[in-house]
Motif scaffolding. Structure first.
Motif, PDB file in Angstrom:
ATOM      1  N   ASN A 209     109.261 -22.439  33.968  1.00  0.00           N
ATOM      2  CA  ASN A 209     109.185 -22.824  32.526  1.00  0.00           C
ATOM      3  C   ASN A 209     108.151 -23.981  32.404  1.00  0.00           C
ATOM      4  O   ASN A 209     107.380 -23.944  31.186  1.00  0.00           O
ATOM      5  CB  ASN A 209     110.419 -23.087  32.038  1.00  0.00           C
ATOM      6  N   ARG A 210     108.001 -24.827  33.424  1.00  0.00           N
ATOM      7  CA  ARG A 210     107.130 -25.840  33.345  1.00  0.00           C
ATOM      8  C   ARG A 210     105.698 -25.509  33.212  1.00  0.00           C
ATOM      9  O   ARG A 210     104.779 -25.941  32.520  1.00  0.00           O
ATOM     10  CB  ARG A 210     107.307 -26.868  34.402  1.00  0.00           C
ATOM     11  N   LYS A 211     105.531 -24.438  34.152  1.00  0.00           N
ATOM     12  CA  LYS A 211     104.170 -23.911  34.308  1.00  0.00           C
ATOM     13  C   LYS A 211     103.776 -23.001  33.137  1.00  0.00           C
ATOM     14  O   LYS A 211     102.776 -23.289  32.613  1.00  0.00           O
ATOM     15  CB  LYS A 211     104.326 -23.168  35.633  1.00  0.00           C
ATOM     16  N   CYS A 225     110.964 -34.398  25.776  1.00  0.00           N
ATOM     17  CA  CYS A 225     112.254 -35.401  25.633  1.00  0.00           C
ATOM     18  C   CYS A 225     113.038 -34.765  26.752  1.00  0.00           C
ATOM     19  O   CYS A 225     113.129 -33.709  27.009  1.00  0.00           O
ATOM     20  CB  CYS A 225     112.678 -34.926  24.182  1.00  0.00           C
ATOM     21  N   PHE A 226     113.803 -35.827  27.187  1.00  0.00           N
ATOM     22  CA  PHE A 226     114.836 -35.547  28.319  1.00  0.00           C
ATOM     23  C   PHE A 226     114.103 -35.186  29.728  1.00  0.00           C
ATOM     24  O   PHE A 226     114.036 -34.359  30.044  1.00  0.00           O
ATOM     25  CB  PHE A 226     115.775 -34.347  28.014  1.00  0.00           C
ATOM     26  N   SER A 227     113.012 -36.084  29.791  1.00  0.00           N
ATOM     27  CA  SER A 227     111.967 -35.832  30.606  1.00  0.00           C
ATOM     28  C   SER A 227     112.325 -35.777  32.363  1.00  0.00           C
ATOM     29  O   SER A 227     111.720 -35.229  33.114  1.00  0.00           O
ATOM     30  CB  SER A 227     110.620 -36.804  30.690  1.00  0.00           C
ATOM     31  N   VAL A 247     110.155 -39.132  27.070  1.00  0.00           N
ATOM     32  CA  VAL A 247     111.440 -39.977  26.742  1.00  0.00           C
ATOM     33  C   VAL A 247     112.668 -39.420  27.707  1.00  0.00           C
ATOM     34  O   VAL A 247     113.257 -38.275  27.762  1.00  0.00           O
ATOM     35  CB  VAL A 247     111.675 -39.747  25.338  1.00  0.00           C
ATOM     36  N   ASP A 248     113.179 -40.550  28.068  1.00  0.00           N
ATOM     37  CA  ASP A 248     114.644 -40.486  28.902  1.00  0.00           C
ATOM     38  C   ASP A 248     115.530 -41.486  28.675  1.00  0.00           C
ATOM     39  O   ASP A 248     114.714 -42.628  28.637  1.00  0.00           O
ATOM     40  CB  ASP A 248     114.327 -39.857  30.213  1.00  0.00           C
ATOM     41  N   SER A 249     116.882 -41.282  28.860  1.00  0.00           N
ATOM     42  CA  SER A 249     117.872 -42.688  28.751  1.00  0.00           C
ATOM     43  C   SER A 249     117.817 -43.283  29.991  1.00  0.00           C
ATOM     44  O   SER A 249     118.358 -44.623  30.177  1.00  0.00           O
ATOM     45  CB  SER A 249     118.812 -42.241  28.057  1.00  0.00           C
ATOM     46  N   SER A 250     117.519 -42.718  31.169  1.00  0.00           N
ATOM     47  CA  SER A 250     117.571 -43.280  32.475  1.00  0.00           C
ATOM     48  C   SER A 250     116.394 -44.139  32.876  1.00  0.00           C
ATOM     49  O   SER A 250     115.448 -43.610  32.962  1.00  0.00           O
ATOM     50  CB  SER A 250     117.941 -42.241  33.357  1.00  0.00           C
ATOM     51  N   SER A 276     114.790 -44.426  26.178  1.00  0.00           N
ATOM     52  CA  SER A 276     115.812 -44.609  24.978  1.00  0.00           C
ATOM     53  C   SER A 276     116.680 -43.321  24.842  1.00  0.00           C
ATOM     54  O   SER A 276     116.454 -42.130  25.505  1.00  0.00           O
ATOM     55  CB  SER A 276     114.688 -44.654  23.865  1.00  0.00           C
ATOM     56  N   ASP A 277     117.497 -43.265  24.059  1.00  0.00           N
ATOM     57  CA  ASP A 277     118.335 -42.078  23.546  1.00  0.00           C
ATOM     58  C   ASP A 277     117.582 -41.186  22.759  1.00  0.00           C
ATOM     59  O   ASP A 277     116.599 -41.866  21.946  1.00  0.00           O
ATOM     60  CB  ASP A 277     119.340 -42.597  22.747  1.00  0.00           C
ATOM     61  N   VAL A 278     117.147 -39.972  23.185  1.00  0.00           N
ATOM     62  CA  VAL A 278     116.187 -39.055  22.502  1.00  0.00           C
ATOM     63  C   VAL A 278     116.362 -38.966  20.977  1.00  0.00           C
ATOM     64  O   VAL A 278     115.616 -39.177  20.216  1.00  0.00           O
ATOM     65  CB  VAL A 278     116.118 -37.767  23.026  1.00  0.00           C
ATOM     66  N   ASN A 279     117.807 -38.837  20.536  1.00  0.00           N
ATOM     67  CA  ASN A 279     118.071 -38.739  19.071  1.00  0.00           C
ATOM     68  C   ASN A 279     117.487 -39.877  18.326  1.00  0.00           C
ATOM     69  O   ASN A 279     117.042 -39.673  17.356  1.00  0.00           O
ATOM     70  CB  ASN A 279     119.505 -38.532  18.964  1.00  0.00           C
ATOM     71  N   LEU A 297     112.202 -29.932  24.526  1.00  0.00           N
ATOM     72  CA  LEU A 297     113.617 -30.356  24.215  1.00  0.00           C
ATOM     73  C   LEU A 297     114.383 -29.585  25.321  1.00  0.00           C
ATOM     74  O   LEU A 297     114.717 -28.765  25.242  1.00  0.00           O
ATOM     75  CB  LEU A 297     114.174 -30.159  22.705  1.00  0.00           C
ATOM     76  N   ASP A 298     114.656 -30.345  26.596  1.00  0.00           N
ATOM     77  CA  ASP A 298     115.537 -29.919  27.609  1.00  0.00           C
ATOM     78  C   ASP A 298     116.798 -30.807  28.032  1.00  0.00           C
ATOM     79  O   ASP A 298     116.827 -31.515  28.847  1.00  0.00           O
ATOM     80  CB  ASP A 298     114.442 -29.962  28.741  1.00  0.00           C
ATOM     81  N   PRO A 299     117.678 -30.843  26.957  1.00  0.00           N
ATOM     82  CA  PRO A 299     118.734 -31.673  27.089  1.00  0.00           C
ATOM     83  C   PRO A 299     119.629 -31.518  28.115  1.00  0.00           C
ATOM     84  O   PRO A 299     119.600 -30.322  28.775  1.00  0.00           O
ATOM     85  CB  PRO A 299     119.545 -31.556  25.782  1.00  0.00           C
TER      86      PRO A 299
END
Ligand code: SAH
Length: 394
Positions: A209-211, A225-227, A247-250, A276-279, A297-299
């Motif tokens: 899917n990345r490709k 998002c949720f990288s 963006v990722d919270s970790s 950061s938090d994505v939302n 968006l890959d939560p």
């Protein structure tokens, strides 16, 4: 070997080769099996159904692994199953890719065993008491078949808890992997941290899917998002994206992503990383009026079970509504769900609901699924967990 008889009328799923026998279906246990013992399961009329792992703690009392009565579940049986699973992934491993899933639990007739290959190392998840019992044999077969430098146990705590197993996380055999191990996927290099990283260290289920997504990003402004360690970001850069925001919270995820940008010699100036938090971040973009050409968006799994479905549906809807509002007209939204409890039709309904709320017209232009190293047995639809849609948002 202990025999188990099912209640009248409870044999249908096992006959159809579904691998789970729920505790409520058991009529009689002829003896005292230990957790993890292989038992023989029969229908009420004594018809043989299959061999499976018994567990007294789990809602799934027996995990079936073999439906042929003539087979003997011994070391050579495990060796054959493992060999078959490994051979079926051979075509994925090339000059360009040295990481993939080699064994995927029920899909490979080894319920509770996941084996991921990371270059010369193997990472195992042992999620059933049956596999726990034969762990030594499995490690030995993997050693002789694959000759890895080290085999690491990275079992998920929640699933082990359901089976009454203690949490384990450590070296099973050989060398410890380095703190940051380099792996290659479709020609892109990733540093992964097996011991500290999430899941078993890397999300190889998004390889294809990345490709695919990257092929739409040339010259585009991308928001990932949720990288995590940057799967979608790095593939987009490799394909000529003009700018990428990840963006990722970790903190560990963002740190690894930055290392990966350097490792691949991508232009750091093209990348903005936000921990950061994505939302929260999507709302900040909405307030500032910043728009993107492509958004991913890959939560994480919002619905760990069916009972969490309603709450998860609202969370997916909100997230996707925000994503749709941050796209330029005609922009692309790649949206995923890795919740097994949310099937593709339900996911489409949630997206329709999000589009209505966002006041956007949306076209599905592609459907994403899990790759070949995460097969779905036709009799076990629960194994189908990863799904996604590529949407054009008008
Ligand atoms: N797209 C990634 C995999 C995503 S896994 C890849 O291609 O490898 C999900 C990621 O979401 C994890 O990295 C986790 O740290 C992050 N995460 C979970 N909840 C989050 C939140 N509320 N805000 C931002 N990131 C979050």
């Amino acid at each position: 070997m202990v025999d188990i008889i099912l209640k009248k009328g409870k044999e249908k799923a096992a006959i159809q080769r579904h691998p789970w026998v729920f505790s409520g279906a058991l009529e009689k246990v002829k003896g005292k099996p230990e957790d993890g013992d292989v038992v023989k399961v029969f229908a009420f009329d004594n018809e043989f159904l299959g061999y499976g792992y018994f567990n007294s703690n789990s809602r799934v009392a027996v995990r079936l692994l073999e439906w042929d009565e003539k087979q003997v579940i011994d070391r050579s049986w495990y060796q054959n199953r493992l060999k078959q699973a490994i051979a079926s992934r051979k075509f994925i491993l090339t000059e360009e890719t040295n990481t993939c899933r080699l064994v995927f639990s029920e899909a490979d007739f080894l319920p509770g065993l996941i084996v991921d290959k990371y270059a010369d190392f193997l990472s195992l998840q042992i999620l059933s008491s049956g596999i726990e019992k034969v762990k030594t044999d499995i490690v030995e077969v993997l050693r002789s078949e694959l000759n890895p430098k080290g085999i690491f146990d990275k079992s998920d705590a929640t699933a082990r808890g359901h089976e009454g197993l203690p949490i384990e996380n450590g070296l099973l055999w050989g060398e410890n992997p380095p703190e940051f191990l380099e792996v290659k996927e479709n020609g892109i290099v990733y540093n992964i941290n097996i011991a500290e990283g999430q899941k078993s260290g890397f999300y190889c289920d998004q390889r294809d899917n990345r490709k695919i997504l990257a092929s739409y990003t040339k010259g585009k402004k991308v928001l990932d998002c949720f990288s995590y360690s940057g799967g979608f970001s790095l593939n987009s850069l490799a394909n000529g994206a003009e700018a990428v925001t990840s963006v990722d919270s970790s903190a560990l995820a963002i740190d690894t992503l930055k290392q990966n940008i350097d490792l691949n010699k991508f232009e750091a100036a093209k990348v903005t990383t936000i921990q950061s938090d994505v939302n929260k971040q999507l709302r900040a973009f909405k307030d500032s009026g910043e728009l993107f050409d492509v958004i991913v968006l890959d939560p994480p799994k919002y619905a760990p079970s069916r009972s969490a479905l309603d709450r998860a549906a609202r969370a997916y809807k909100d997230l996707n509504r925000l994503g749709m509002l941050l796209l330029k007209p005609g922009g692309l939204l790649a949206t995923f769900s890795c919740s097994g409890a949310v099937d593709i039709e339900t996911f489409k309904q949630i997206i329709a609901w999000a589009a209505l709320d966002a006041g956007k017209e949306v076209q599905i232009i592609k459907q994403f699924c899990q790759p070949e190293d995460h097969p779905v047995r036709i009799s076990f639809s629960e194994g189908e967990y990863l799904k996604g849609l590529l949407l054009r948002v008008l």
